[in-house]
Each structure stands twice: as C-alpha cells, then as structure tokens.
Design a protein around this motif. Structure first.
Motif: not given
Length: 711
Positions: A588-599
C-alpha cells in the motif's frame, strides 16, 4: 449568554414535534421572533458558520434571515408562509395533528419528518407513512437492519393539478455510497411538478457537498447546515418557488443514540387547473401516448421535457459488417423503470440496435414498467420468479431468461444478456460483432463479456485490448445456444440457497472453458442499491469504471484470443524483457509500484496454492485499487492489468502454469493470516481519492464521493 445556553439545552432535551403552517398572520410571527431576538441571532450566526464550513453559499449578501425564521411572502401567492420557527414548537399528545380546512384551488400537504415517523398526506389522503419504534433500532454491523433501510431522504413528486404521486423514491444518504444517486434522480425530474422532501431517522450522515449544493439550487435553503439525525420537511416547485421549509437546527447529536426533534410541515400549494405541458399539443398517436405517460409518471428526464422531448423511436445507423443480425438481446428487469429507461436509451440509439431483437423479461407485474415498454414499443414478457432466498429467486429468473431467449428466437445461435441497471457504451454491439465468431471457432471459450472487474480509472488502459479469464465476469455477456443448453441442464433448483453467478464461476460448471473480457468495460453499473450491490460495493468497485466514448473501436488481434495463439503470446511476453518486482515496502506504500517507472511489463509473484487461495492476491489488490473479493479475472493463475501506463502481471505461485518463471532469489508476497487483510477493509473506499485520473474523471458519472462515515 447563560440564558441562551439554558434555552439551547432545553431545546435539545425536548422530544417534541414542530409544526409550520401556511396560515398564521405575518405580524404575529414576526412579533414572536422579536421576543426571541437574542436566540434568533445566535441561530443565525451558528447557521452561517456551518454554511461556510459545508461549502454551500449563504442565502444572499443581504440579510434574508426573515426567509428562514419568520414569515415571508412567496412568489405567485398571497399566502404567508413560515419557515423554521425552531422555538415555536409544541408537543403532539397522540398521533397526527388535526387537518385544517383546504380552500378551493389549493392542495393541502402535510409532511412529518422525524426519527421514527415519516408521514406525507395530500388533502388528508395518506401518501406514505413509515413508523418504527426504539425497539427497531439496532447496531448490527454484518447487515443493514430494516430500521436502517427505511432511513434516508424521501422524495415525492406530485402532479400540480390534483396532487397524485408521480414518483416516490428513498435515497439512503445516511449509508455510505448511496448519495451517488442523488444527482441523477433530481436531474431527471420535470419542471413545474410539486416536489416534497422529508427525512426519516437520518439523511445527512453521508450527504455530500455536491448533493447539498444541488438541493440548495432547488431551493432547500438550510441543507448546507443539515447535520446527522436532524430533520427536514420541504415543499416546492421543481424549477420554481419553494413554498415552505421546516427543519431542526443545531441539534448537536454527534454521539450516542440521540435524535433531534421532528418537524411537521402543513402547507397550502396553489393547484394548476390546466395542464401547461407542451406534450399535449404534439400530434400523433405516439405523442398522445407520451403525454399520458408523462402525466402519470416522473423521473424520465428528456422523455417528458418540453419543448424538445427525447425521441420515442430511434433510427440507429447500420453496423458495418454486421454478423450478429440474428443475435437477440434479453434485458432482465424488475420494478426499477427509471433504470430500465436509461438502459434502453443507450441500447436503442447505437449502431446495430434493433427493437425486433430486443426482449425484456420483467420479474413481477408492475404497471409503470409495462407502460414504459409499451410507449417505447419494446417487446417484453412478464413472469414472477420464485426462490427460497433472494439469490435463489434471481437465479430462477436467469434460468428462465436463458431458456426464453432461445425459445423466442429459434434461429439464434447466440444471445446477449443484460440487466436493467447497466447502461452500455456506444460501441456495445460493435464489440460483440467483432468477437462473436470466437465462440464458434474455439470450443475452449464459453462466453464473451462486456465487463471487466479489473478496469478502474487507473487500471483501464486500452479499449482495443482483450483478455481470456477462467470465470464469468457477467454484467453484459454473450453466450452460445450450446453453452446455454449445457448450463440449463445442470442449473440449481430455486429450493436451494445460492447465487447464480457464484455458482457459474465454479470450475466444474464451465468445464474448464474461459470467457473473453475487455481491458475497458463496455457497460457501466448505475444500480446503487440492489440485491447484491449496496452503496459500499458500488463506491469501491463500480463507480469509477470508464467506458469508451466512440461508436466504433477496432479491437486488436482478436484472432490471437484462441487458445493456442493466446498461450504463445503469454509465454512470449513473460520470457521477453520484464521487470521482476522485488520490494521491501508495504504494497500500500505509494512507492511500492511507482507510476510509469518502466516501459516493460512488471511481474509480481504472490502466494497461491490452489484456485480458491486468494489471501495474498486480495492483500495486493486492495492496495493497488482493483477487485479483491475473489480470484475472478485470472487466466491460469495470472492476473493481468495496467497500473496507469505500466502493464502488470501478477502470478499466483505455485498454482499458476507460469510459476516456473520465478527465479530462486526473488521473494513473493505471502499473507498467512486473514487479520492482515482485514486491516485493509476500508482501503477499497479510498480508491477514488488515491488513484486519480483527472482527464478521465470528467467522463465518469458523478465522481462526488465523500469520506466514509459509518453507523
């Protein structure tokens, strides 16, 4: 100030019912107000502060306090009306107050709003009476009690000539999520009709700011400060003057099972002796039928609006390359005609629609429903379903629907099933036209669904994409005659308690066959309150589904949905360059799956030992804002969706066929105790605030969702 405090304490202690009439002399009322001048000033200050806190504009820059606590001359009448004389209350010894004489040319309305009594009468004829006692009050948390279900904002629309009821609704705005329906209900009302509002028990607890602003624009002046367990009675004309308003002010009942005093409002409303609607001037048999329908019922918006009402007959464009001309659409309906009308409008006006191929199955005999279908000239059948429980009854109706549609349309090889509380995207028939052939070409498929459980604002990415899943998504689906006959042969008895959709999702029912579903849904769920969808569920999972806005969306690689081709593409995707997520952060941490961090696609492994083992998936899904109540929408243990612009593949290890791709060094998400998931029970209610897509939110109906408040 001590005297004022004692006065307010005395008011809060009173369990009285206040009465507002339309006939006392103005001078007497003003004199009583002056005698209570200090307290009246305190009421005004408190009200103004609460208005500003609620975000609703005050009445005027000029002092219009007289419109709230003293008599006022309303437009188009010489009758003096009072509004909110909070201090002029009296006790009702028993029952209702005696009726007063009704002058010719007026309608006498009496409205009572209180904790345990909701009462509305027109010319001494009871329109609605709902009564409870303190013994009915319950604090059960596993279900809504009958007492809670009778709570809310009661809405009545009356004909201005004789006061007959044209619409009657209960908006359970005390329950979280139910207020989402407020804008659509009031937007559908016809100007010129009489509107009556009253509260039983509570309506303010989850009444949003947007809903308050809407009611304020209708003329409900004090709605901005309406607090929990306070009461309101209001009578006015839709799009016209407000005739009278009464409510309790500043009850201060934040804690405990305490309610404010009730209010009773008696008011005379001038009758409209001649129908001023332009509908009666329109010529033709169909228009005459429309005028009659609109004189009986309200809540249909442009169907009954002047001077340019909605069409009665739609002439949709042809569907290019139409291969589903023999595929009928069956709509399951009950006693929700306003939902049914919205459903039919979205169906009838789009490319490929044909009234000859639409059949409505109505559960029960309801005059308004059949009048609507006759007006629109849509064929229907009425049948009363039966079952030992609500779920069993709905299942019985679905069983009959599957049988009926293929008996009525003997040449049909497939059929589409839809429910009345769904509106469809402009490319609804185009979507099925491009996918129908898959049910003939691939025996491993049993249905094509217009709905995806994983397609929220932040997870719906491309309306051209399709998936294969192992369970029936439902909410608008196409099935072949062969599959329908197979299901009918093993359908559960209405003597058994069950839900048809849960039963159909059992592995042995579909025999290992799968369904096709889109990345972006083609249906939108408008049913706030239903047998299986309450406000909480709707707010958490249904209220933020985007749908395509174009009448034609070319689907990508439909032929690759066949079993062997689909598996080839899955393995190619997983064996190509992917990002294996290894994170020590809480999901649930906002940085667990950052938005659009990889293609590249992101792969996450979660523990899943068998099809029904979804504890780890539920934990992750709640954090990422997708459907989490079961493991639907997976293919062989693989959940596939987008998180904003990043494709995410969640693999259930070791159950999934793709578990072999997990390297030894990569950890997986494990959840061993249900308590860990239960700590996140309120997370789904925050999806709309945590995952924002401003560009899409403008197109999602009624985004307005307040912070959750519970009983």
């Amino acid at each position: 100030m001590n005297t004022e405090r004692k006065t307010w304490r005395k008011i809060r202690r009173q369990s009285t019912t206040m009465k507002v009439t339309s006939s006392p002399p103005t001078s007497a009322l003003r004199m009583r107000s002056r005698r209570k001048g200090n307290v009246m000033w305190m009421m005004w200050v408190t009200w103004l502060v609460k208005v500003l806190e609620a975000g609703v504009p005050p009445v005027s820059s000029e002092s219009r306090l007289s419109e709230i606590v003293t008599a006022t001359k309303h437009p188009n009448t010489s009758t003096s009306l009072t509004t909110l004389p909070i201090l002029e209350s009296y006790a009702l010894p028993t029952g209702r107050p005696p009726p007063f004489h009704t002058p010719d040319g007026y309608l006498q309305l009496s409205v009572t709003s209180s904790a345990h009594l909701l009462f509305v009468s027109v010319n001494d004829k009871v329109v609605m009476q709902v009564s409870t006692t303190r013994n009915n009050v319950s604090t059960a948390h596993d279900h809504y009690t009958a007492w809670e279900q009778t709570s809310g904002l009661y809405v009545f629309v009356l004909h201005p000539s004789d006061g007959r009821v044209m619409l009657q609704r209960v908006l359970s705005t005390a329950i979280f999520g139910e207020g989402l329906e407020v804008p659509s209900v009031f937007a559908s009302l016809t100007p010129g009709h009489i509107l009556v509002l009253a509260i039983k028990n509570d309506a303010a607890q989850n009444l949003s700011k947007e809903s308050r602003r809407l009611l304020y624009r209708l003329g409900v002046l004090s709605v901005g400060t309406l607090d929990k367990r306070e009461y309101l009675a209001w009578v006015g004309i839709i799009g016209g003057p407000a005739w009278a308003e009464a409510r309790t002010l500043d009850a201060e009942v934040e804690l405990g099972m305490v309610w404010a005093s009730g209010v009773t409002l008696d008011v005379l409303v001038p009758r409209v002796l001649h129908d001023s609607s332009c509908l009666g001037e329109r010529r033709g048999f169909r228009e005459t039928a429309r005028a009659r329908f609109c004189s009986l019922y309200d809540g249909y918006g442009s169907l009954c609006s002047c001077p340019t009402p909605a069409p009665l007959v739609y002439e949709p464009p042809e569907l290019e390359g139409n291969s589903i001309m023999d595929v009928p659409l069956l709509i399951l309906a009950s006693n929700r005609p306003n939902y049914l009308y919205r459903n039919l409008v979205t169906v009838l006006r789009q490319a490929g629609a044909s009234r000859d191929r639409i059949l409505v199955l109505v559960d029960g005999h309801y005059q308004q429903v059949t009048d609507l279908l006759n007006l629109l000239q849509v064929q229907y059948e009425v049948r009363t379903a039966w079952g030992v429980t609500v779920g069993a009854r709905i299942s019985d109706q679905y069983r009959y629907a599957l049988s009926l549609v293929f008996r009525r349309f003997l040449q049909a090889s497939k059929a589409i099933l839809l429910e009345e509380d769904l509106i469809v995207a402009p490319d609804f028939f185009s979507y099925f036209n491009q996918t129908a052939w898959l049910l003939d070409a691939d025996p491993s498929l049993c249905c094509v669904s217009a709905w995806t459980d994983l397609g929220g604002l932040h997870t719906a990415h491309d309306p051209r994409l399709l998936r294969r899943v192992e369970v029936l998504p439902g909410l608008g689906w196409m099935v072949s005659r062969t599959t329908a006959l197979h299901l009918l042969s093993m359908w559960m008895s209405p003597n058994q308690d069950h839900d048809w959709d849960i039963w159909m999702r059992q592995p042995d029912v579909l025999g290992g066959r799968e369904c096709v579903m889109p990345d972006v849904s083609r249906t939108f769920h408008i049913g706030i309150m239903g047998s299986h969808a309450a406000g909480l569920l709707h707010t958490a999972f249904f209220a933020y589904k985007p749908v395509p806005a174009l009448p034609y969306v070319p689907l990508l690689n439909v032929h690759r949905l066949q079993q062997s081709e689909y598996e080839e593409d899955i393995y190619k995707l997983l064996e190509d360059e992917v990002f294996l997520l290894q994170s020590a952060l809480h999901p649930c941490h906002p940085d667990y799956l950052p938005r659009n961090f990889t293609e590249h696609p992101v792969v996450i492994f979660v523990e899943m030992t068998m099809p029904g083992d979804f504890l780890a998936w539920q934990f992750l899904a709640r954090c990422l804002g997708v459907w989490d109540l079961d493991t639907r929408a997976h293919h062989r243990g693989l959940f596939r969706f987008f998180f904003y612009d990043t494709e995410v593949l969640v693999i259930g290890y070791p159950f999934s066929d793709y578990s072999f791709l997990k390297p030894p060094w990569l950890s997986m998400l494990e959840v061993n105790k249900t308590e860990e998931v239960e700590k996140l029970n309120l997370m789904p209610l925050t999806h709309r605030s945590r995952f924002r897509r401003p560009a899409l939110e403008r197109s999602v109906p009624f985004l307005d969702v307040p912070a959750p408040v519970f009983f």
